[in-house]
Design a protein around this motif. Structure first.
Motif, short mmCIF file in Angstrom:
data_model
loop_
_atom_site.label_atom_id
_atom_site.label_comp_id
_atom_site.label_asym_id
_atom_site.label_seq_id
_atom_site.Cartn_x
_atom_site.Cartn_y
_atom_site.Cartn_z
N GLY A 120 0.81 -1.22 0.00
CA GLY A 120 0.00 0.00 0.00
C GLY A 120 0.84 1.27 0.00
N GLY A 121 2.10 1.15 -0.29
CA GLY A 121 2.98 2.32 -0.30
C GLY A 121 2.53 3.38 -1.28
N ILE B 295 7.74 1.50 3.28
CA ILE B 295 6.50 0.87 3.74
C ILE B 295 6.61 -0.64 3.55
N TYR B 296 6.34 -1.39 4.61
CA TYR B 296 6.37 -2.85 4.53
C TYR B 296 5.13 -3.39 5.23
N ASN C 90 -0.69 -10.12 0.39
CA ASN C 90 -1.30 -11.12 -0.46
C ASN C 90 -2.76 -10.78 -0.76
N LYS C 91 -3.47 -10.44 0.28
CA LYS C 91 -4.89 -10.15 0.11
C LYS C 91 -5.09 -8.92 -0.78
N ARG C 92 -4.26 -7.92 -0.57
CA ARG C 92 -4.38 -6.70 -1.38
C ARG C 92 -4.10 -6.99 -2.85
N LYS D 204 -3.34 5.40 9.11
CA LYS D 204 -2.44 5.80 10.20
C LYS D 204 -1.06 6.15 9.62
N CYS D 205 -0.64 5.40 8.63
CA CYS D 205 0.65 5.73 7.98
C CYS D 205 0.56 7.11 7.36
N VAL D 206 -0.57 7.38 6.69
CA VAL D 206 -0.76 8.69 6.06
C VAL D 206 -0.69 9.79 7.13
#
Lengths: 199, 199
Positions: free
Chosen positions: B15-16, B124-125, B132-134, B188-190
């Motif tokens: 999702g990076g 981002i990790y 996998n799901k994404r 939250k990363c954002v």
């Protein structure tokens, strides 16, 4: 509302403890580090000096099976002192996390609290030159001594963590976020965590 | 005031890119990712399809010395197409960073901009199951196919990064901070990056 906990793993000399203390001050909550050993000592009624000897060191099963540094406290009979400390500290950490929002430095707190919500697991690392300089200043040692201390301490922390948890010390995969204190600076690390906590 | 740049390295499926796009929207700045290849194509007057073939792949010196996929553009004569793309993209990245505050996804931007101030290098990790799901959802593939895509893409990104920089792809030491998007969540990363940027 549930308590919010921040656990901080850290390389020796990276300023992880300083970040924890400054963050605690900024947030008006407590930061627990070596105090945990005193609390574990009181809680388990074990002599604090015996606990201090094994702080953040893993059990050496060979030594402990040959020699007799086993505890004789009722609930720890037959366990190496390291395991007694780990168990006592883990109990204290769990009780603290239930009681209040706080910051906990080291002591595998991320792993101890792995089943709790609202725990942010942070790891602080830094470039060697930055850590070296900090250690030289703090302990008044030569560059060479600082490098040796750094290597030894990180080895111990790593052994301890890898022994008592299913994760790997210092590998980003073991944490929610990792911060490079030499590149960001101590205060920037504090503000990133403060902003996160306050949201 | 100098421009503020955020570079985002990322594991495939973590999702990076989404974090970069959402962050750009929140901050009112641009996020550059595959667009860079179009800009490089225009800038270098190289056919975009030839560039796309080698996107984020390192030069295979054996193949390129045996076969003839060398560029024939004046300033890239004799270079494998991958190197042409890397050089063109790096030039575009440097020009962008001088022109405006922005977010740049991948393309070794952290290394390209290593001599600039006010650059935050993020990685981002995420846990494999999350990635996998994404990937399954996004590309409509089976779990097995997703796992294979993930492995292949990360291998390519890693080779590319390790080839063109002095750092190691995905190792926390190469970055200022690393965020686990599966544990923290995309939003939250954002917000962590937004708060950092706005300070």
């Amino acid at each position: 509302m549930s308590n919010k906990i921040i656990t901080i793993g850290r390389e020796f000399g990276s300023g992880g403890r300083e970040i924890g203390l400054k963050l605690a001050l900024a947030l008006g909550i407590e930061c627990y580090d070596s105090r945990l050993i005193e609390m574990a000592s009181e809680d388990g009624k074990v002599d604090i000096e015996r606990l201090r000897e094994v702080e953040e060191k893993k059990a050496n099963s060979l030594l402990y099976s040959v020699y007799s540094d086993y505890t004789t406290i009722p609930n720890g009979y037959g366990l190496p002192m390291n395991d007694v400390l780990f168990n006592l500290q883990s109990k204290v950490i769990m009780e603290l996390a239930k009681k209040e929002s706080c910051i906990i430095i080291g002591r595998c707190a991320d792993y101890v609290l792995k089943d709790m919500n609202d725990v942010l697991n942070v790891f602080i690392y830094a470039d060697n030159s930055f850590k070296n300089k900090r250690i030289m200043d703090k302990y008044d040692v030569s560059e060479r001594e600082a490098a040796s201390m750094m290597k030894k301490q990180d080895k111990q922390r790593s052994y301890y963590y890898n022994f008592y948890t299913d994760n790997r010390w210092g590998r980003k995969e073991s944490y929610d976020l990792t911060l490079n204190s030499s590149r960001l600076g101590i205060d920037k690390c504090v503000s990133i965590l403060k902003d996160y906590y306050e949201r």
